[in-house]
Design a protein around this motif. Structure first.
Motif, PDB file in Angstrom:
ATOM      1  N   GLU A 113       0.210   4.761  -8.138  1.00  0.00           N
ATOM      2  CA  GLU A 113      -0.140   5.655  -9.231  1.00  0.00           C
ATOM      3  C   GLU A 113      -1.323   6.507  -8.785  1.00  0.00           C
ATOM      4  O   GLU A 113      -2.482   6.142  -8.950  1.00  0.00           O
ATOM      5  CB  GLU A 113      -0.470   4.846 -10.484  1.00  0.00           C
ATOM      6  N   LEU A 114      -0.990   7.635  -8.167  1.00  0.00           N
ATOM      7  CA  LEU A 114      -2.010   8.503  -7.586  1.00  0.00           C
ATOM      8  C   LEU A 114      -2.198   9.748  -8.450  1.00  0.00           C
ATOM      9  O   LEU A 114      -1.227  10.433  -8.787  1.00  0.00           O
ATOM     10  CB  LEU A 114      -1.599   8.917  -6.171  1.00  0.00           C
ATOM     11  N   PRO A 115      -3.435  10.063  -8.805  1.00  0.00           N
ATOM     12  CA  PRO A 115      -3.681  11.241  -9.662  1.00  0.00           C
ATOM     13  C   PRO A 115      -3.100  12.522  -9.084  1.00  0.00           C
ATOM     14  O   PRO A 115      -2.555  13.351  -9.828  1.00  0.00           O
ATOM     15  CB  PRO A 115      -5.215  11.298  -9.724  1.00  0.00           C
ATOM     16  N   GLN A 116      -3.182  12.678  -7.749  1.00  0.00           N
ATOM     17  CA  GLN A 116      -2.723  13.933  -7.148  1.00  0.00           C
ATOM     18  C   GLN A 116      -1.204  14.080  -7.183  1.00  0.00           C
ATOM     19  O   GLN A 116      -0.671  15.157  -6.931  1.00  0.00           O
ATOM     20  CB  GLN A 116      -3.232  14.061  -5.711  1.00  0.00           C
ATOM     21  N   LEU A 117      -0.506  12.977  -7.494  1.00  0.00           N
ATOM     22  CA  LEU A 117       0.962  13.022  -7.532  1.00  0.00           C
ATOM     23  C   LEU A 117       1.515  12.881  -8.932  1.00  0.00           C
ATOM     24  O   LEU A 117       2.733  12.959  -9.137  1.00  0.00           O
ATOM     25  CB  LEU A 117       1.541  11.910  -6.648  1.00  0.00           C
ATOM     26  N   ALA A 118       0.658  12.655  -9.912  1.00  0.00           N
ATOM     27  CA  ALA A 118       1.115  12.393 -11.275  1.00  0.00           C
ATOM     28  C   ALA A 118       1.948  13.545 -11.833  1.00  0.00           C
ATOM     29  O   ALA A 118       2.949  13.337 -12.525  1.00  0.00           O
ATOM     30  CB  ALA A 118      -0.079  12.103 -12.182  1.00  0.00           C
ATOM     31  N   GLU A 119       1.541  14.778 -11.521  1.00  0.00           N
ATOM     32  CA  GLU A 119       2.271  15.932 -12.047  1.00  0.00           C
ATOM     33  C   GLU A 119       3.662  16.021 -11.447  1.00  0.00           C
ATOM     34  O   GLU A 119       4.639  16.342 -12.138  1.00  0.00           O
ATOM     35  CB  GLU A 119       1.488  17.218 -11.764  1.00  0.00           C
ATOM     36  N   LEU A 120       3.772  15.729 -10.146  1.00  0.00           N
ATOM     37  CA  LEU A 120       5.076  15.776  -9.487  1.00  0.00           C
ATOM     38  C   LEU A 120       6.022  14.715 -10.027  1.00  0.00           C
ATOM     39  O   LEU A 120       7.226  14.939 -10.156  1.00  0.00           O
ATOM     40  CB  LEU A 120       4.914  15.591  -7.976  1.00  0.00           C
ATOM     41  N   SER A 121       5.485  13.541 -10.298  1.00  0.00           N
ATOM     42  CA  SER A 121       6.333  12.408 -10.681  1.00  0.00           C
ATOM     43  C   SER A 121       6.435  12.219 -12.185  1.00  0.00           C
ATOM     44  O   SER A 121       7.049  11.240 -12.632  1.00  0.00           O
ATOM     45  CB  SER A 121       5.781  11.122 -10.056  1.00  0.00           C
ATOM     46  N   GLY A 122       5.816  13.104 -12.945  1.00  0.00           N
ATOM     47  CA  GLY A 122       5.849  12.937 -14.385  1.00  0.00           C
ATOM     48  C   GLY A 122       5.080  11.714 -14.842  1.00  0.00           C
ATOM     49  O   GLY A 122       5.400  11.110 -15.875  1.00  0.00           O
ATOM     50  N   GLY A 123       4.068  11.341 -14.078  1.00  0.00           N
ATOM     51  CA  GLY A 123       3.260  10.179 -14.424  1.00  0.00           C
ATOM     52  C   GLY A 123       3.841   8.857 -13.978  1.00  0.00           C
ATOM     53  O   GLY A 123       3.246   7.807 -14.219  1.00  0.00           O
ATOM     54  N   GLN A 124       4.986   8.884 -13.308  1.00  0.00           N
ATOM     55  CA  GLN A 124       5.619   7.660 -12.839  1.00  0.00           C
ATOM     56  C   GLN A 124       5.047   7.244 -11.477  1.00  0.00           C
ATOM     57  O   GLN A 124       4.592   8.090 -10.697  1.00  0.00           O
ATOM     58  CB  GLN A 124       7.131   7.872 -12.709  1.00  0.00           C
ATOM     59  N   PRO A 125       5.070   5.941 -11.153  1.00  0.00           N
ATOM     60  CA  PRO A 125       4.625   5.489  -9.827  1.00  0.00           C
ATOM     61  C   PRO A 125       5.476   6.123  -8.722  1.00  0.00           C
ATOM     62  O   PRO A 125       6.670   6.382  -8.899  1.00  0.00           O
ATOM     63  CB  PRO A 125       4.821   3.969  -9.882  1.00  0.00           C
ATOM     64  N   VAL A 126       4.855   6.348  -7.591  1.00  0.00           N
ATOM     65  CA  VAL A 126       5.524   6.934  -6.423  1.00  0.00           C
ATOM     66  C   VAL A 126       5.573   5.900  -5.304  1.00  0.00           C
ATOM     67  O   VAL A 126       4.600   5.180  -5.070  1.00  0.00           O
ATOM     68  CB  VAL A 126       4.780   8.200  -5.948  1.00  0.00           C
ATOM     69  N   SER A 127       6.704   5.835  -4.607  1.00  0.00           N
ATOM     70  CA  SER A 127       6.848   4.921  -3.469  1.00  0.00           C
ATOM     71  C   SER A 127       7.248   5.714  -2.230  1.00  0.00           C
ATOM     72  O   SER A 127       8.071   6.636  -2.309  1.00  0.00           O
ATOM     73  CB  SER A 127       7.912   3.850  -3.757  1.00  0.00           C
ATOM     74  N   PHE A 128       6.652   5.346  -1.085  1.00  0.00           N
ATOM     75  CA  PHE A 128       7.018   5.958   0.195  1.00  0.00           C
ATOM     76  C   PHE A 128       7.875   4.958   0.962  1.00  0.00           C
ATOM     77  O   PHE A 128       7.460   3.822   1.220  1.00  0.00           O
ATOM     78  CB  PHE A 128       5.763   6.328   0.979  1.00  0.00           C
ATOM     79  N   THR A 129       9.078   5.377   1.296  1.00  0.00           N
ATOM     80  CA  THR A 129      10.058   4.470   1.902  1.00  0.00           C
ATOM     81  C   THR A 129      10.606   5.050   3.202  1.00  0.00           C
ATOM     82  O   THR A 129      10.381   6.219   3.532  1.00  0.00           O
ATOM     83  CB  THR A 129      11.227   4.212   0.937  1.00  0.00           C
ATOM     84  N   ASP A 130      11.343   4.197   3.932  1.00  0.00           N
ATOM     85  CA  ASP A 130      12.066   4.623   5.148  1.00  0.00           C
ATOM     86  C   ASP A 130      11.157   5.310   6.158  1.00  0.00           C
ATOM     87  O   ASP A 130      11.537   6.299   6.797  1.00  0.00           O
ATOM     88  CB  ASP A 130      13.234   5.566   4.788  1.00  0.00           C
ATOM     89  N   ILE A 131       9.959   4.798   6.318  1.00  0.00           N
ATOM     90  CA  ILE A 131       9.012   5.412   7.248  1.00  0.00           C
ATOM     91  C   ILE A 131       9.420   5.098   8.682  1.00  0.00           C
ATOM     92  O   ILE A 131       9.661   3.954   9.044  1.00  0.00           O
ATOM     93  CB  ILE A 131       7.579   4.910   6.975  1.00  0.00           C
ATOM     94  N   GLN A 132       9.490   6.149   9.479  1.00  0.00           N
ATOM     95  CA  GLN A 132       9.810   6.024  10.899  1.00  0.00           C
ATOM     96  C   GLN A 132       8.813   6.837  11.709  1.00  0.00           C
ATOM     97  O   GLN A 132       8.470   7.962  11.351  1.00  0.00           O
ATOM     98  CB  GLN A 132      11.233   6.517  11.192  1.00  0.00           C
ATOM     99  N   VAL A 133       8.363   6.242  12.806  1.00  0.00           N
ATOM    100  CA  VAL A 133       7.388   6.890  13.679  1.00  0.00           C
ATOM    101  C   VAL A 133       8.004   7.103  15.056  1.00  0.00           C
ATOM    102  O   VAL A 133       8.696   6.229  15.581  1.00  0.00           O
ATOM    103  CB  VAL A 133       6.113   6.026  13.797  1.00  0.00           C
ATOM    104  N   GLU A 134       7.758   8.272  15.617  1.00  0.00           N
ATOM    105  CA  GLU A 134       8.146   8.561  16.998  1.00  0.00           C
ATOM    106  C   GLU A 134       6.890   8.968  17.758  1.00  0.00           C
ATOM    107  O   GLU A 134       6.213   9.934  17.390  1.00  0.00           O
ATOM    108  CB  GLU A 134       9.180   9.687  17.048  1.00  0.00           C
ATOM    109  N   ARG A 192       0.817  -1.216   0.000  1.00  0.00           N
ATOM    110  CA  ARG A 192       0.000   0.000   0.000  1.00  0.00           C
ATOM    111  C   ARG A 192       0.851   1.267   0.000  1.00  0.00           C
ATOM    112  O   ARG A 192       0.318   2.376   0.027  1.00  0.00           O
ATOM    113  CB  ARG A 192      -0.947   0.000   1.198  1.00  0.00           C
ATOM    114  N   LEU A 193       2.159   1.084  -0.035  1.00  0.00           N
ATOM    115  CA  LEU A 193       3.070   2.235  -0.003  1.00  0.00           C
ATOM    116  C   LEU A 193       4.003   2.299  -1.208  1.00  0.00           C
ATOM    117  O   LEU A 193       4.621   3.329  -1.457  1.00  0.00           O
ATOM    118  CB  LEU A 193       3.934   2.186   1.275  1.00  0.00           C
ATOM    119  N   MET A 194       4.116   1.212  -1.960  1.00  0.00           N
ATOM    120  CA  MET A 194       5.082   1.135  -3.047  1.00  0.00           C
ATOM    121  C   MET A 194       4.401   1.175  -4.410  1.00  0.00           C
ATOM    122  O   MET A 194       3.318   0.625  -4.607  1.00  0.00           O
ATOM    123  CB  MET A 194       5.901  -0.154  -2.923  1.00  0.00           C
ATOM    124  N   ASN A 195       5.082   1.843  -5.353  1.00  0.00           N
ATOM    125  CA  ASN A 195       4.650   1.881  -6.760  1.00  0.00           C
ATOM    126  C   ASN A 195       3.186   2.314  -6.901  1.00  0.00           C
ATOM    127  O   ASN A 195       2.377   1.666  -7.573  1.00  0.00           O
ATOM    128  CB  ASN A 195       4.866   0.516  -7.426  1.00  0.00           C
TER     129      ASN A 195
END
Length: 268
Positions: A136-157, A131-134
């Motif tokens: 394809e979100l419409p709201q992020l398509a412009e930022l990523s040039g239409g490429q998939p976005v992945s959220f990595t190295d998540i740390q919680v305090e 649910r965090l990798m690759n």
């Protein structure tokens, strides 16, 4: 068979004879509960059944369980878990065969404590990663040039007053990860979902050229998390958890509520 069991009760005397059912149930229940978890440091079960003859009809007064250092589905660590029921109806024949089966559904008061370390470990679980990798979100398509976005190295305090600090990187497939740093409030929605609210994005440590992207990506990540942590996705088969309250206490996150138990699941 029943005569032998009741004979055992009488032979032990009035003071001790009434606990044969509790001893049997404690042994069987402990074995059954342990099998729910991939790993457990300790699991303690206390069953009350007085007089023991009630067990022959499958009736027990209460059932308590407490466990420490538990692991569910190989990746989800629980620091402590406890639940307690009132009267429960069980299948007595299943106890004799070394199992524990309910005749009817029951409810239990439940408490679950997660550690900060365990929460961070869970972000590496396959169920969470997908649910965090690759994405394809419409709201992020412009930022990523239409490429998939992945959220990595998540740390919680964990922070006081039901807040937490969230740090992560976003991979836009352009070779330069975008750092994110924010604080959010956490709460409960519909008694089953952990919600992420009131995000406050911190940009001081983010390069100026990436700050707009970091802000947009941070809000997107909060939306994803807000729709991801639904207890129905993590329930053991036959058991549904419902939450009344959550609270951050030091480096732990404490949930209290109740469990709807239709049957004792066979594995965790």
């Amino acid at each position: 068979m029943f005569g032998g069991l009741t004979g055992f009760t009488q032979a032990k005397g009035d003071a001790k004879g009434t606990d044969w059912g509790e001893q049997m149930l404690n042994t069987v229940a402990s074995q059954t509960i342990r099998h729910l978890f991939t790993k457990s440091e300790s699991v303690e079960v206390a069953v009350r059944c007085f007089p023991s003859s009630k067990l022959l009809q499958g009736s027990i007064d209460s059932f308590k369980m407490s466990g420490n250092g538990l692991l569910i589905r190989k990746d989800f660590a629980i620091e402590e878990m406890s639940f307690e029921t009132d009267a429960v109806s069980i299948d007595f024949s299943s106890v004799l065969s070394g199992k524990l089966q309910l005749k009817q559904a029951t409810q239990a008061i439940a408490k679950v404590i997660l550690s900060e370390e365990g929460i961070n470990r869970s972000f590496g679980a396959e169920l969470v990663q997908k649910r965090l990798m690759n994405l394809e979100l419409p709201q992020l398509a412009e930022l990523s040039g239409g490429q998939p976005v992945s959220f990595t190295d998540i740390q919680v305090e964990l922070l006081p007053e039901n807040r937490l600090k969230l740090m992560a990187n976003a991979d836009l497939n352009d070779g330069e990860p975008v750092p994110m740093n924010m604080t959010v409030s956490i709460g409960i929605e519909k008694r089953r979902r952990v919600s992420f609210q009131n995000p406050q994005v911190e940009l001081e440590m983010v390069p100026e050229s990436q700050r707009d992207m970091s802000r947009t990506l941070s809000m997107a990540l909060v939306d994803i998390l807000d729709n991801m942590i639904d207890l129905d996705r993590f329930d053991l088969d036959g058991v549904k958890m419902r939450l009344n309250r959550l609270e951050t206490e030091g480096k732990t996150l404490v949930f209290s509520g109740y469990a709807e138990i239709e049957r004792i699941p066979s594995t965790g």
